[in-house]
Design an enzyme around this catalytic site. Sequence first.
Site, PDB file in Angstrom:
ATOM      1  N   LYS A  65     -26.732  19.847  67.578  1.00 51.16           N
ATOM      2  CA  LYS A  65     -26.466  18.869  68.642  1.00 51.16           C
ATOM      3  C   LYS A  65     -27.586  18.997  69.661  1.00 51.16           C
ATOM      4  CE  LYS A  65     -23.354  15.797  69.883  1.00 51.16           C
ATOM      5  NZ  LYS A  65     -22.472  14.930  69.057  1.00 51.16           N
ATOM      6  N   ASP A 105     -25.093   9.740  70.378  1.00 51.15           N
ATOM      7  CA  ASP A 105     -23.835  10.232  70.956  1.00 51.15           C
ATOM      8  C   ASP A 105     -23.725   9.502  72.294  1.00 51.15           C
ATOM      9  OD1 ASP A 105     -21.633  12.446  70.607  1.00 51.15           O
ATOM     10  OD2 ASP A 105     -22.288  12.714  72.663  1.00 51.15           O
TER      11      ASP A 105
HETATM   12  P1  NDP Z   1     -20.946   5.775  74.494  1.00 52.70           P
HETATM   13  O1  NDP Z   1     -21.981   6.265  75.430  1.00 52.70           O
HETATM   14  O2  NDP Z   1     -21.218   4.597  73.657  1.00 52.70           O
HETATM   15  O3  NDP Z   1     -19.581   5.489  75.310  1.00 52.70           O
HETATM   16  C1  NDP Z   1     -18.957   6.492  76.044  1.00 52.70           C
HETATM   17  C2  NDP Z   1     -17.770   5.882  76.772  1.00 52.70           C
HETATM   18  O4  NDP Z   1     -17.025   6.927  77.371  1.00 52.70           O
HETATM   19  C3  NDP Z   1     -18.171   4.953  77.898  1.00 52.70           C
HETATM   20  O5  NDP Z   1     -17.189   3.982  78.082  1.00 52.70           O
HETATM   21  C4  NDP Z   1     -18.255   5.911  79.094  1.00 52.70           C
HETATM   22  O6  NDP Z   1     -18.080   5.282  80.366  1.00 52.70           O
HETATM   23  C5  NDP Z   1     -17.085   6.817  78.801  1.00 52.70           C
HETATM   24  N1  NDP Z   1     -17.343   8.134  79.388  1.00 52.70           N
HETATM   25  C6  NDP Z   1     -18.402   8.947  79.132  1.00 52.70           C
HETATM   26  N2  NDP Z   1     -18.320  10.055  79.884  1.00 52.70           N
HETATM   27  C7  NDP Z   1     -17.205   9.916  80.629  1.00 52.70           C
HETATM   28  C8  NDP Z   1     -16.586  10.738  81.596  1.00 52.70           C
HETATM   29  N3  NDP Z   1     -17.106  11.912  81.955  1.00 52.70           N
HETATM   30  N4  NDP Z   1     -15.420  10.294  82.149  1.00 52.70           N
HETATM   31  C9  NDP Z   1     -14.893   9.093  81.792  1.00 52.70           C
HETATM   32  N5  NDP Z   1     -15.439   8.283  80.876  1.00 52.70           N
HETATM   33  C10 NDP Z   1     -16.581   8.689  80.309  1.00 52.70           C
HETATM   34  O7  NDP Z   1     -20.558   7.053  73.598  1.00 52.70           O
HETATM   35  P2  NDP Z   1     -19.807   7.086  72.189  1.00 52.70           P
HETATM   36  O8  NDP Z   1     -18.807   6.005  72.116  1.00 52.70           O
HETATM   37  O9  NDP Z   1     -20.840   7.202  71.136  1.00 52.70           O
HETATM   38  O10 NDP Z   1     -19.085   8.506  72.268  1.00 52.70           O
HETATM   39  C11 NDP Z   1     -17.758   8.678  72.793  1.00 52.70           C
HETATM   40  C12 NDP Z   1     -17.176   9.988  72.302  1.00 52.70           C
HETATM   41  O11 NDP Z   1     -17.135   9.992  70.873  1.00 52.70           O
HETATM   42  C13 NDP Z   1     -17.943  11.251  72.706  1.00 52.70           C
HETATM   43  O12 NDP Z   1     -17.020  12.311  72.887  1.00 52.70           O
HETATM   44  C14 NDP Z   1     -18.789  11.529  71.468  1.00 52.70           C
HETATM   45  O13 NDP Z   1     -19.166  12.892  71.378  1.00 52.70           O
HETATM   46  C15 NDP Z   1     -17.791  11.154  70.383  1.00 52.70           C
HETATM   47  N6  NDP Z   1     -18.384  10.872  69.079  1.00 52.70           N
HETATM   48  C16 NDP Z   1     -19.323   9.884  68.930  1.00 52.70           C
HETATM   49  C17 NDP Z   1     -19.852   9.616  67.694  1.00 52.70           C
HETATM   50  C18 NDP Z   1     -20.779   8.475  67.461  1.00 52.70           C
HETATM   51  O14 NDP Z   1     -21.035   8.176  66.283  1.00 52.70           O
HETATM   52  N7  NDP Z   1     -21.267   7.790  68.474  1.00 52.70           N
HETATM   53  C19 NDP Z   1     -19.507  10.451  66.515  1.00 52.70           C
HETATM   54  C20 NDP Z   1     -18.433  11.392  66.758  1.00 52.70           C
HETATM   55  C21 NDP Z   1     -17.943  11.609  68.013  1.00 52.70           C
HETATM   56  P3  NDP Z   1     -19.363   5.084  81.327  1.00 52.70           P
HETATM   57  O15 NDP Z   1     -20.165   4.006  80.661  1.00 52.70           O
HETATM   58  O16 NDP Z   1     -18.787   4.707  82.625  1.00 52.70           O
HETATM   59  O17 NDP Z   1     -20.077   6.418  81.348  1.00 52.70           O
END
Ligand code: NDP
Length: 450
Positions: free
Chosen positions: A130, A170
């Site tokens: 990571k 991510d």
């Molecule tokens: P994105 O950046 O596309 O979206 C993240 C979302 O979560 C946004 O809506 C963001 O809001 C919100 N968010 C992020 N940090 C916080 C926080 N501290 N408090 C509240 N809301 C928050 O990321 P992904 O959708 O790719 O990833 C989301 C989750 O899924 C993570 O935990 C990631 O590790 C996990 N994941 C992702 C994978 C992938 O293929 N992308 C694979 C496996 C797991 P804002 O825009 O306001 O920050």
Amino acid sequence: MSELFDVQVNEFMAKVIAKNPGETEFHQAVKEIVESIMPFVQENPKYSNKKILERMVEPERVILFRVPWVDDKGEIQVNRGYRIEMNSAIGPYKGGLRFHPTVNLGILKFLAFEQVFKNSLTTLPMGGGKGGSDFDPKRKSDNEIMRFCQSFMTELQRHIGPDTDVPAGDIGVGGREIGYLFGQYKRIRNEFTGVLTGKGINWGGSLIRPEATGYGAVYFAEEMLKTRNETLKDKIVTISGSGNVAQYAVEKLIHMGAKPVTLSDSSGFIYDPDGIDMEKLQFVLHLKNVKRGRIEEYALKYNVKYYEGQRPWSVKCHVALPCATQNEINKEEAEELMLNGCYVVSEGANMPSTPEAVEVFLKSKILYGPGKAANAGGVATSGLEMTQNSMRLPWTREEVDQRLHQIMINIHETCVKYGTEQNGYINYVKGANIGGFIKVADSMIDQGVI
Ligand code: NDP
């Protein structure tokens, strides 16, 4: 767990905490795994004698570097870049890059550690890693994002490669960032290879990769429901986040006849009791991926309620899909979910439930799919992208989706195999941890003391 195991876990954790001070998320992830694996390791002395757990909590390599770049005002900015190469026993390091101001060593080590087990569960030959940076992509121009990505890759490129370490996206790293990172890698190394996944479809990306994590978490929820002879049809579903994972979870839920009713970002959540349909989802995709706006705008557009500064776990639902970030469901929120009738939790995010929340789910005997199993569809499809890159042959949408679906079914079966308790309850935490552990541990033994 017996008292003996409690003592062993506490002794083990005391050493991990002393060696990795202040890395609270890493301690949390290690403790969860060690708690469920310790009895299994003790029953199988080949693992304890070979100090497998002790070796697994130590990254094979940690790379930490300076990322200087120039903003649109001509000022020099300095961020910190990281890559954690955790375990390569079963394949090249594989895992995403996170760009978010909260990123630090402990968070990336927790994610890399979880990734080792998750990747093993997919049955594909991928080790765990990571990386990322404390860079905040919010309110940055396209040019600033590009300059940052180029600087980040200028250093990272010497540590990665298609047979060494293959990063992906991510939080904060989507198609745009992967494009800039790939462009810089190619320019410096003069090679067009599958060094990153999540690439654009015109230059080596796989169909379904953007959808894969969200789709996979929904497929996993459906598999869990099948064990109780139910399906997702007509189920009310709360979702957090509105990024990559949340967006495609909503799409698949709609395909399956469920009713997704919430979305959130770090500012608050929207509740749409009529359900988010395909037209509303298109609005969200444009809002978040093109306009890069806030979820509050959904409430204004569709005249639904917006809850500033809150998370969606107070909304009545059958199924909850946390798809935002770590530790976003605490004990009280888990209890509220239970009181409101929720009995399925499928984690799209990594470690979104605190240990106390997980305890509530397991005590309530609900269908609880932890992230390392439920969100493994993303990395699994990255593995499929690597295969297509090696063969230089793209597969169709249907073929990739079918493979993804089958992988999620297989991961579910592995969890059932190792997680079914004497009373018949399927403890997916235990199942995923033991199921992911065995292949990595056996490979480490085969390869000697490395
Ligand atoms: P994105 O950046 O596309 O979206 C993240 C979302 O979560 C946004 O809506 C963001 O809001 C919100 N968010 C992020 N940090 C916080 C926080 N501290 N408090 C509240 N809301 C928050 O990321 P992904 O959708 O790719 O990833 C989301 C989750 O899924 C993570 O935990 C990631 O590790 C996990 N994941 C992702 C994978 C992938 O293929 N992308 C694979 C496996 C797991 P804002 O825009 O306001 O920050």
